[in-house]
Design a protein around this motif. Structure first.
Motif, short mmCIF file in Angstrom:
data_model
loop_
_atom_site.label_atom_id
_atom_site.label_comp_id
_atom_site.label_asym_id
_atom_site.label_seq_id
_atom_site.Cartn_x
_atom_site.Cartn_y
_atom_site.Cartn_z
N THR A 110 0.93 -1.24 0.04
CA THR A 110 0.04 -0.01 -0.03
C THR A 110 0.94 1.27 -0.16
OG1 THR A 110 -1.50 -1.14 1.35
CG2 THR A 110 -1.88 1.05 1.09
N LYS A 111 1.78 1.27 0.94
CA LYS A 111 2.57 2.45 0.94
C LYS A 111 3.50 2.99 -0.37
CE LYS A 111 1.23 2.47 5.29
NZ LYS A 111 0.16 1.47 5.60
N ALA A 112 4.14 1.78 -0.80
CA ALA A 112 4.81 1.95 -2.14
C ALA A 112 4.14 2.18 -3.27
CB ALA A 112 5.48 0.68 -2.29
N THR A 113 2.77 1.54 -3.18
CA THR A 113 1.94 2.16 -4.50
C THR A 113 1.48 3.47 -4.27
OG1 THR A 113 0.15 0.99 -3.47
CG2 THR A 113 1.40 -0.20 -5.04
N THR A 114 1.19 3.94 -3.08
CA THR A 114 1.00 5.42 -2.91
C THR A 114 1.77 6.26 -3.54
OG1 THR A 114 -0.54 4.68 -1.13
CG2 THR A 114 -0.32 7.20 -1.54
N LEU A 115 3.08 6.05 -3.09
CA LEU A 115 4.12 7.00 -3.59
C LEU A 115 4.62 6.80 -4.79
CD1 LEU A 115 6.20 8.97 -2.85
CD2 LEU A 115 7.84 7.21 -2.06
N GLY A 116 4.41 5.63 -5.53
CA GLY A 116 4.67 5.30 -6.94
C GLY A 116 3.51 5.86 -7.96
N ASN A 117 2.48 5.81 -7.31
CA ASN A 117 1.25 6.37 -8.40
C ASN A 117 1.53 7.79 -8.22
OD1 ASN A 117 -0.77 6.41 -9.60
ND2 ASN A 117 -2.28 6.16 -8.18
N MET A 118 1.88 8.45 -7.00
CA MET A 118 1.96 9.93 -7.20
C MET A 118 3.11 10.27 -8.16
SD MET A 118 1.51 10.86 -3.18
CE MET A 118 2.30 12.37 -2.98
N LEU A 119 4.37 9.80 -7.95
CA LEU A 119 5.35 10.06 -8.68
C LEU A 119 4.89 9.80 -10.32
CD1 LEU A 119 8.36 8.91 -6.75
CD2 LEU A 119 7.73 11.08 -7.21
N VAL A 120 4.32 8.93 -10.66
CA VAL A 120 4.00 8.69 -12.11
C VAL A 120 3.14 9.91 -12.50
CG1 VAL A 120 2.74 7.19 -13.69
CG2 VAL A 120 4.27 6.16 -12.06
N THR A 143 -4.95 -2.72 -8.28
CA THR A 143 -5.66 -1.88 -8.94
C THR A 143 -4.84 -0.38 -9.05
OG1 THR A 143 -7.54 -2.75 -7.53
CG2 THR A 143 -7.84 -0.38 -8.27
N VAL A 144 -4.22 -0.18 -7.86
CA VAL A 144 -3.40 1.20 -7.88
C VAL A 144 -2.07 1.13 -9.09
CG1 VAL A 144 -2.02 2.61 -6.50
CG2 VAL A 144 -3.77 1.50 -5.55
N ILE A 145 -1.68 -0.22 -9.24
CA ILE A 145 -0.73 -0.46 -10.40
C ILE A 145 -1.22 -0.11 -11.72
CG2 ILE A 145 0.83 -1.85 -11.38
CD1 ILE A 145 1.64 -3.16 -8.77
N SER A 146 -2.55 -0.63 -11.84
CA SER A 146 -3.21 -0.54 -12.97
C SER A 146 -3.77 0.90 -13.20
CB SER A 146 -4.73 -1.33 -13.29
OG SER A 146 -4.12 -2.63 -12.51
N LEU A 147 -3.87 1.55 -12.26
CA LEU A 147 -4.08 3.08 -12.38
C LEU A 147 -3.15 3.79 -12.87
CD1 LEU A 147 -6.46 4.46 -9.54
CD2 LEU A 147 -4.67 5.99 -10.71
N SER A 148 -1.84 3.60 -12.56
CA SER A 148 -0.68 4.06 -12.97
C SER A 148 -0.55 3.86 -14.38
CB SER A 148 0.70 3.67 -11.92
OG SER A 148 0.43 4.14 -10.83
N LEU A 149 -0.70 2.45 -14.78
CA LEU A 149 -0.88 1.98 -16.28
C LEU A 149 -1.52 2.65 -17.07
CD1 LEU A 149 0.54 -0.24 -17.75
CD2 LEU A 149 -1.49 -1.61 -17.32
N ILE A 150 -2.77 2.86 -16.62
CA ILE A 150 -3.62 3.58 -17.40
C ILE A 150 -3.28 5.00 -17.87
CG2 ILE A 150 -6.01 4.65 -17.31
CD1 ILE A 150 -7.20 1.86 -15.82
N ALA A 151 -2.87 5.67 -16.70
CA ALA A 151 -2.48 7.18 -16.80
C ALA A 151 -1.02 7.12 -17.57
CB ALA A 151 -2.10 7.72 -15.46
N LEU A 152 -0.34 6.18 -17.51
CA LEU A 152 0.99 6.21 -18.54
C LEU A 152 0.39 5.98 -20.00
CD1 LEU A 152 3.91 6.29 -18.14
CD2 LEU A 152 3.87 3.75 -18.09
#
Lengths: 128, 86, 121
Positions: free
Chosen positions: A38-48, B41-50
Motif C-alpha cells: 500500500t505505501k509503496a504504491t501510493t508513492l509510486g502512483n503519485m510520482l508517475v 488496482t493502484v498499479i493498473s491506475l498508474s498503467l492507465i495514466a501512462l
C-alpha cells in the motif's frame, strides 16, 4: 529538458511500483504485505502522475485530483484491511516482536494483563 | 532518451503486475488476496495514466479516477464485512 | 510493448477467472472475479473504448462486489458449503466475532437450508 525531468519522475514511480510488487511477493506475513503493497504504491502512483504533469501541463487539474484521491483513500483502505486482518486472527509470522494492539486492548479495557499473545476475544469489541 | 526511460518504466510496471498476480495465485490467507487486488488496482491506475500519455488522450484519466474510487469502495466493504459481518 | 501489456492483461483475466472457479472458499473467489472484471476494464481501455471501460469498472468492481457480499451474508457466509466440502485450505477459520455476527442475524429471519445443515452437523 522538461520531458527528461518528467520521464525521470515516471521512472522513479515505476521503480516504487516494482518494489511494491516485489515486496508483495517476498514478504513473510499478511501485515507486512499490506505495508509493502500500500505505501509503496501510493508513492509510486503519485510520482508517475506528477511526471505526467510535466509532460502535459493542460492535464494538471485532473492529475492533481487523482493524486489527491489516491493519497486520501489508499491509507484508509489499508488501515481498515489490516484492522480486519487482526480481528479475524490472520496468523503473524514467527519473527513478530511486539503486538501493541493486544497490549492496548488489554490495558484499555481494564482486563488483567495475561500471558497470552492476543487480547480478549475480538467479538466483544466490534463496536468501536 | 525520454521515450527509452518511459519504456523501462512500462517494463517495471509489467513485472510489478506479474509479481502481484503470482501473490494472488499462491497467497495463503484471504487478506493476502485482498491486498494483492488492492495493489493491482493502484498499479493498473498508474498503467492507465501512462497509457493516456502514450496515446495522447485526455479522456483516459477519467477512467483512472472511476477505477480508483470503485476499488476503494470494494476493499472498504470487504474489510468491514470481515470485521463485523457487514 | 503495447501488445505485450495487452497480452499480460488478457492472461491476468484468464488467471483470475480460473482462480474464481477453482477456489472453494467463497470470499477469495469473489475477490478474484472482481479482479477479472477490473482487468477486463483495462483491456477495454487498451482497445480504445474508455466509456465501456468506465461502465465495466463501475459495474464489475463496485456493484457486483456489493451484491456478492450481500448474497454471501444471506447464505451464511458459505460456511456450510466449506464445512461439507472441506474447503478450509484458505486458512480462514470461523472466529468468535464472525460467529457472533452470524448468530445475531440468524434468529431474525427464517432460513431453510443452513439450519438443516447445521442441525445435521
Amino acid at each position: 529538458m522538461i520531458e527528461l525531468i518528467g520521464s525521470l519522475f515516471i521512472l522513479a514511480g515505476a521503480v516504487f511500483l516494482f518494489s511494491a510488487g516485489l515486496g508483495l511477493l517476498r514478504m513473510p506475513d499478511a501485515y507486512t504485505r499490506i505495508q509493502a503493497g500500500t505505501k509503496a504504491t501510493t508513492l509510486g502512483n503519485m510520482l508517475v502522475l506528477a511526471g505526467l504533469a510535466f509532460y502535459h501541463p493542460g492535464w494538471i487539474f485532473k492529475l492533481i485530483l487523482v493524486i489527491y484521491f489516491v493519497l486520501m483513500t489508499n491509507p484508509v483502505s489499508s488501515h481498515a484491511l489490516s484492522r480486519a486482518a487482526y480481528r479475524i486472527r490472520t496468523p503473524m509470522t514467527s519473527a513478530t516482536m511486539a503486538d501493541a494492539l493486544a497490549e492496548d486492548d488489554a490495558g484499555g479495557d481494564g482486563a488483567p494483563p495475561e500471558g497470552s499473545a492476543r487480547g480478549g476475544p475480538p467479538g466483544e469489541r466490534t463496536g468501536r | 532518451m525520454a521515450e527509452i526511460l518511459i519504456q523501462i518504466a512500462a517494463v517495471l510496471i509489467f513485472f510489478a503486475i506479474l509479481f502481484a498476480i503470482i501473490r494472488l495465485v499462491l497467497g495463503k490467507t484471504l487478506v493476502d488476496r485482498i491486498v494483492a487486488v488492492d495493489t493491482l488496482t493502484v498499479i493498473s491506475l498508474s498503467l492507465i495514466a501512462l497509457y493516456a500519455h502514450v496515446s495522447g488522450r485526455f479522456v483516459y484519466i477519467d477512467v483512472a479516477l472511476v477505477y480508483g474510487l470503485l476499488s476503494f469502495l470494494a476493499v472498504l466493504a470487504l474489510a468491514r464485512f470481515l470485521e463485523r459481518g457487514l | 510493448m503495447l501488445e505485450l501489456l495487452l497480452l499480460l492483461v488478457c492472461a491476468s483475466i484468464l488467471i483470475s477467472g480460473l482462480l474464481a472457479i477453482c477456489l472453494e472458499n467463497l470470499l477469495p473467489a469473489m475477490v478474484s472475479s472482481g479482479l477479472a472484471s477490473l482487468f477486463a476494464a483495462v483491456s477495454f481501455l487498451l482497445l480504445a473504448a474508455p466509456d465501456v471501460a468506465m461502465a465495466e469498472a463501475a459495474i464489475g468492481s463496485g456493484l457486483a462486489t456489493f451484491i456478492f457480499l450481500y448474497a454471501i451474508r444471506k447464505t451464511d457466509g458459505g460456511k456450510t458449503d466449506g464445512a461439507t466440502v472441506g474447503g478450509n485450505t484458505d486458512g480462514r477459520r470461523p472466529d468468535p466475532g464472525q460467529a457472533a455476527g452470524d448468530e445475531t442475524g440468524h434468529g431474525s429471519s427464517a432460513r431453510g437450508k443452513p439450519d438443516k445443515a447445521r442441525g445435521g452437523a
